[in-house]
Design a protein around this motif. Structure first.
Motif, mmCIF file in Angstrom:
data_model
loop_
_atom_site.group_PDB
_atom_site.id
_atom_site.type_symbol
_atom_site.label_atom_id
_atom_site.label_comp_id
_atom_site.label_asym_id
_atom_site.label_seq_id
_atom_site.Cartn_x
_atom_site.Cartn_y
_atom_site.Cartn_z
ATOM 1 N N TYR A 65 0.798 -1.334 0.124
ATOM 2 C CA TYR A 65 0.128 0.053 -0.011
ATOM 3 C C TYR A 65 0.851 1.213 -0.034
ATOM 4 O O TYR A 65 0.753 2.127 -0.721
ATOM 5 C CB TYR A 65 -0.802 0.052 1.183
ATOM 6 N N ARG A 66 2.129 1.155 0.790
ATOM 7 C CA ARG A 66 2.739 2.370 0.934
ATOM 8 C C ARG A 66 3.504 2.814 -0.452
ATOM 9 O O ARG A 66 3.437 3.878 -0.769
ATOM 10 C CB ARG A 66 3.868 2.328 1.948
ATOM 11 N N GLU A 67 3.900 1.566 -1.110
ATOM 12 C CA GLU A 67 4.615 2.209 -2.396
ATOM 13 C C GLU A 67 3.569 2.648 -3.389
ATOM 14 O O GLU A 67 3.930 3.488 -4.107
ATOM 15 C CB GLU A 67 5.165 0.759 -2.840
ATOM 16 N N VAL A 68 2.262 1.923 -3.491
ATOM 17 C CA VAL A 68 1.414 2.512 -4.532
ATOM 18 C C VAL A 68 0.974 4.096 -3.872
ATOM 19 O O VAL A 68 1.111 4.900 -4.730
ATOM 20 C CB VAL A 68 0.106 1.691 -4.548
ATOM 21 N N VAL A 69 0.848 4.336 -2.794
ATOM 22 C CA VAL A 69 0.398 5.571 -2.210
ATOM 23 C C VAL A 69 1.627 6.595 -2.818
ATOM 24 O O VAL A 69 1.417 7.724 -3.197
ATOM 25 C CB VAL A 69 -0.016 5.655 -0.867
ATOM 26 N N GLU A 70 2.917 6.226 -2.539
ATOM 27 C CA GLU A 70 3.869 7.143 -2.407
ATOM 28 C C GLU A 70 4.132 7.266 -3.979
ATOM 29 O O GLU A 70 4.646 8.559 -4.326
ATOM 30 C CB GLU A 70 5.211 6.510 -1.901
ATOM 31 N N ARG A 71 4.069 6.360 -4.748
ATOM 32 C CA ARG A 71 4.152 6.514 -6.354
ATOM 33 C C ARG A 71 3.059 7.433 -6.851
ATOM 34 O O ARG A 71 3.461 8.346 -7.620
ATOM 35 C CB ARG A 71 4.221 5.204 -6.986
ATOM 36 N N ILE A 72 2.024 7.495 -6.295
ATOM 37 C CA ILE A 72 0.822 8.350 -6.903
ATOM 38 C C ILE A 72 1.273 9.848 -6.382
ATOM 39 O O ILE A 72 0.998 10.743 -7.313
ATOM 40 C CB ILE A 72 -0.246 7.713 -6.345
ATOM 41 N N ARG A 73 1.565 10.163 -5.132
ATOM 42 C CA ARG A 73 1.869 11.256 -4.665
ATOM 43 C C ARG A 73 3.049 12.146 -5.188
ATOM 44 O O ARG A 73 3.174 12.993 -5.696
ATOM 45 C CB ARG A 73 2.054 11.156 -3.065
ATOM 46 N N ALA A 74 4.096 11.089 -5.748
ATOM 47 C CA ALA A 74 5.129 11.787 -6.255
ATOM 48 C C ALA A 74 4.923 12.124 -7.393
ATOM 49 O O ALA A 74 5.755 12.967 -8.002
ATOM 50 C CB ALA A 74 6.235 10.624 -5.896
ATOM 51 N N SER A 75 4.154 11.666 -8.232
ATOM 52 C CA SER A 75 3.693 11.797 -9.460
ATOM 53 C C SER A 75 3.195 13.216 -9.629
ATOM 54 O O SER A 75 3.003 13.868 -10.580
ATOM 55 C CB SER A 75 2.773 10.894 -10.221
ATOM 56 N N GLY A 76 2.675 13.847 -8.589
ATOM 57 C CA GLY A 76 2.235 15.194 -8.814
ATOM 58 C C GLY A 76 0.509 14.950 -9.209
ATOM 59 O O GLY A 76 -0.168 16.055 -9.484
ATOM 60 N N CYS A 77 0.209 13.956 -9.482
ATOM 61 C CA CYS A 77 -0.909 13.675 -10.106
ATOM 62 C C CYS A 77 -2.478 14.142 -9.023
ATOM 63 O O CYS A 77 -2.230 13.773 -7.795
ATOM 64 C CB CYS A 77 -1.479 12.213 -10.314
ATOM 65 N N ASP A 78 -3.314 15.026 -9.546
ATOM 66 C CA ASP A 78 -4.260 15.502 -8.725
ATOM 67 C C ASP A 78 -5.598 14.747 -8.705
ATOM 68 O O ASP A 78 -6.447 14.849 -9.345
ATOM 69 C CB ASP A 78 -4.539 16.895 -9.225
ATOM 70 N N VAL A 79 -5.410 13.584 -8.001
ATOM 71 C CA VAL A 79 -6.556 12.696 -7.670
ATOM 72 C C VAL A 79 -6.293 12.091 -6.289
ATOM 73 O O VAL A 79 -5.565 12.013 -5.623
ATOM 74 C CB VAL A 79 -6.130 11.316 -8.645
ATOM 75 N N LEU A 80 -7.733 11.847 -5.757
ATOM 76 C CA LEU A 80 -7.765 11.382 -4.677
ATOM 77 C C LEU A 80 -7.817 10.090 -4.224
ATOM 78 O O LEU A 80 -8.186 9.212 -5.196
ATOM 79 C CB LEU A 80 -9.336 11.675 -4.161
#
Length: 295
Positions: A65-80
């Motif tokens: 879970y942490r890896e998925v969340v960190e990858r999305i957040r690091a991308s700058g993608c504006d998604v909840l």
């Protein structure tokens, strides 16, 4: 005036779907990439399970879970980000002794089911609001366990998505809003077509919609061939929509969906044809902030 519709993408799920459609993401990198692509195609929310990269089976591993969340957040993608808390509720009675868990059972204490939510603080997490027969197994969510999970989610500042598979679930959710375990007005997900819950019909969705608290925003989905008809029905009834490879592996009969993004583009097109405009992540964050400020 166009009504803004929130599109949620259920990216991978927990069923044995990678064997049926190779587009279903499995590794944290694949799940994060698919989430980002879905957001670029119009999804404001991504609903996330994780899988064991070696076996493709569903997992509760916090590191995944942490890896998925960190990858999305690091991308700058504006998604909840919406993380599941469903795993850990399955019970299969033993063939010889029904009191002995059989193969497939994965029951966990409530604090374990929300540990990744408390640690990672996503925008949203699912909360399945009751027990029922799911296919050939039992999905166990006792009121006491749900209260424990709801309080942990509330205290972490995460918005629970109240998944209701039948009317008793919805009534329990309303009660937990009244008792303060869940902050009002509550955000609901009406889940249709899963054996043996509510059927995916306009009548079932309308009935459940009419039981919701008046101020509660709500989503709905149907699985498999019911996905797109239930999307249309939710929009017509004033709700928001969920689509994705968790719920349906096909674009049409005999044609596998090539990706989650492909499903989002098709749904955005339908919203546009129905004079509804998909809402983006930034506007949804503003809406969520307004909801919290009203509590």
């Amino acid at each position: 005036m166009q009504r803004k519709v929130i599109i949620s993408c259920a990216v991978t799920g927990s069923a044995d779907s990678p064997a049926k459609n190779p587009a279903v993401p499995v590794t944290p990198e694949e799940i994060a990439r698919s989430s980002i692509e879905a957001a670029s195609a119009g999804a404001a929310v991504v609903h996330i399970h994780v899988r064991d990269p070696k076996t493709t089976r569903p997992s509760m591993d916090g590191a995944l879970y942490r890896e998925v969340v960190e990858r999305i957040r690091a991308s700058g993608c504006d998604v909840l980000i919406n993380l599941t808390t469903g795993p850990g509720a399955r019970f299969v009675p033993g063939a010889q002794d029904p009191l002995t868990p059989g193969p497939g059972t994965n029951l966990k204490p409530p604090h374990e089911r929300v540990r990744h939510v408390v640690e990672l603080r996503p925008d949203i997490c699912s909360l399945d609001m009751g027990s029922f027969n799911m296919g050939g197994r039992v999905f166990v969510n006792t009121p006491e366990h749900l209260q424990t999970m709801a309080v942990a989610i509330r205290d972490a500042g995460v918005l629970p998505e109240l998944e209701v598979f039948e009317t008793g679930h919805l009534l329990l959710a309303k009660r937990m809003i009244e008792t303060g375990h869940i902050r009002p007005p509550g955000m609901f997900q009406i889940c249709l077509g899963i054996a043996w819950g509510q059927p995916a019909t306009p009548e079932a969705m309308t009935y459940m919609r009419n039981l919701l608290p008046a101020a509660s925003p709500w989503f709905a989905f149907g699985i498999s061939l019911h996905q797109f008809p239930m999307v249309a029905q939710a929009v017509l009834l004033g709700g928001h929509v969920r689509v994705g490879l968790e719920d349906n592996l096909y674009l049409e009969k005999g044609k596998l969906a090539p990706s989650n993004a492909g499903r989002r583009r098709r749904q955005c097109g339908r919203c546009a044809r129905d004079s509804r405009r998909p809402i983006d992540g930034a506007r949804l964050r503003l809406w969520r902030g307004q909801q919290n400020a009203a509590d």
